[in-house]
Design a protein around this motif. Sequence first.
Motif, PDB file in Angstrom:
ATOM      1  N   GLU A   1      54.604  74.226  24.034  1.00 12.34           N
ATOM      2  CA  GLU A   1      55.638  73.188  24.004  1.00 12.34           C
ATOM      3  C   GLU A   1      55.136  71.875  23.416  1.00 12.34           C
TER       4      GLU A   1
ATOM      5  N   TRP B   1      61.572  69.903  36.260  1.00  9.96           N
ATOM      6  CA  TRP B   1      60.926  70.142  34.964  1.00  9.96           C
ATOM      7  C   TRP B   1      59.504  70.661  35.184  1.00  9.96           C
TER       8      TRP B   1
ATOM      9  N   ASP C   1      62.992  81.700  27.278  1.00  5.60           N
ATOM     10  CA  ASP C   1      62.857  80.250  27.094  1.00  5.60           C
ATOM     11  C   ASP C   1      63.599  79.489  28.189  1.00  5.60           C
TER      12      ASP C   1
ATOM     13  N   ARG D   1      63.264  75.563  29.214  1.00  7.75           N
ATOM     14  CA  ARG D   1      63.920  74.537  28.396  1.00  7.75           C
ATOM     15  C   ARG D   1      65.433  74.709  28.361  1.00  7.75           C
ATOM     16  N   ARG D   2      65.921  75.893  28.710  1.00  8.58           N
ATOM     17  CA  ARG D   2      67.359  76.147  28.669  1.00  8.58           C
ATOM     18  C   ARG D   2      68.058  75.858  29.994  1.00  8.58           C
TER      19      ARG D   2
ATOM     20  N   SER E   1      67.482  74.069  34.118  1.00  6.96           N
ATOM     21  CA  SER E   1      66.679  73.249  35.018  1.00  6.96           C
ATOM     22  C   SER E   1      66.693  73.864  36.411  1.00  6.96           C
TER      23      SER E   1
ATOM     24  N   PRO F   1      68.270  72.743  24.910  1.00  8.92           N
ATOM     25  CA  PRO F   1      66.811  72.604  24.742  1.00  8.92           C
ATOM     26  C   PRO F   1      66.430  71.873  23.482  1.00  8.92           C
ATOM     27  N   GLU F   2      65.391  71.052  23.615  1.00 11.82           N
ATOM     28  CA  GLU F   2      64.843  70.386  22.439  1.00 11.82           C
ATOM     29  C   GLU F   2      64.021  71.410  21.656  1.00 11.82           C
TER      30      GLU F   2
END
Length: 287
Positions: free
Chosen positions: A48, A125, A209, A212-213, A215, A281-282
Amino acid sequence: MTLASIVWDVDPVIFEVFGRGIRWYGLLFALGLLILGPLIEDRMWKREKLKPEWINSLFIYVVVGTVVGARLGHVLFYDPAYYLANPTKIFAVWEGGLASHGGTIGIIIAVWFYSRRVTKRSMLWTLDRLAVPTGLAAALIRLGNLMNSEIFGRPTELPWGFVFPRASEFAGFAERGLSIPACHPTQIYEALAYLVVFAWCMYLYWVRDAARRYSGLILGWFLTGVFGFRFFVESIKNVQESWEVDMVLNYGINMGQLLSIPFVIAGVFLIVYSLRHPLQPEPITKK
């Protein structure tokens, strides 16, 4: 003792250094907490492109939170009267007495401080990423309990029952000519269950993933899987303290089951909530 039972007569001490025994439990505990867990977290951090100093701080917070929380959990949940009468014994970790529920609470508190002081991000997170390797560490700790011949189940006639001649519960049986019963190797049951949870969390992180997708999704599955199975296996496990016998007779559950319920409820809530509120997600930038 059944004919098909397995006699587990393993010395918990590997070797001695200056008169102090180095035990399998400590080795396996350190392998999960200090080596394999951080290695997996490091791979995740690099994937990441996160700040390296974040993971260095996380390691310190988690180690302190785990050890202090697990010790105080045992002191407060299982034998508070003894430790109030002998407060110096609270620090005698080498004598045994670590509670996984307390360790989990200790990690949560440590992550709260970590999130406020280091990342400035939400606790979820961090906990989503921290939950990924924790199942592996938990499995190794249960194997450490197996090497110590402790925290096993009630007698069984199943062919995989283990006879624990070194267990303190059966001290003096041989001298009195008593037969040691084969018992459920609940340490192995839990270790296998935690490895399944570990594999599922790895899948969620690396393939789906999910960190990030969503929380809280990985953390939710971790709590539900670990403590849901813990609630089940406690029903065939010997109680850790004598006063739990009355607790089981009066309420039908022991302390391990009681402490597992809030974690299971929290886990189910996090799964449902996170799936209903997905994140955007970033993208992970490639160098």
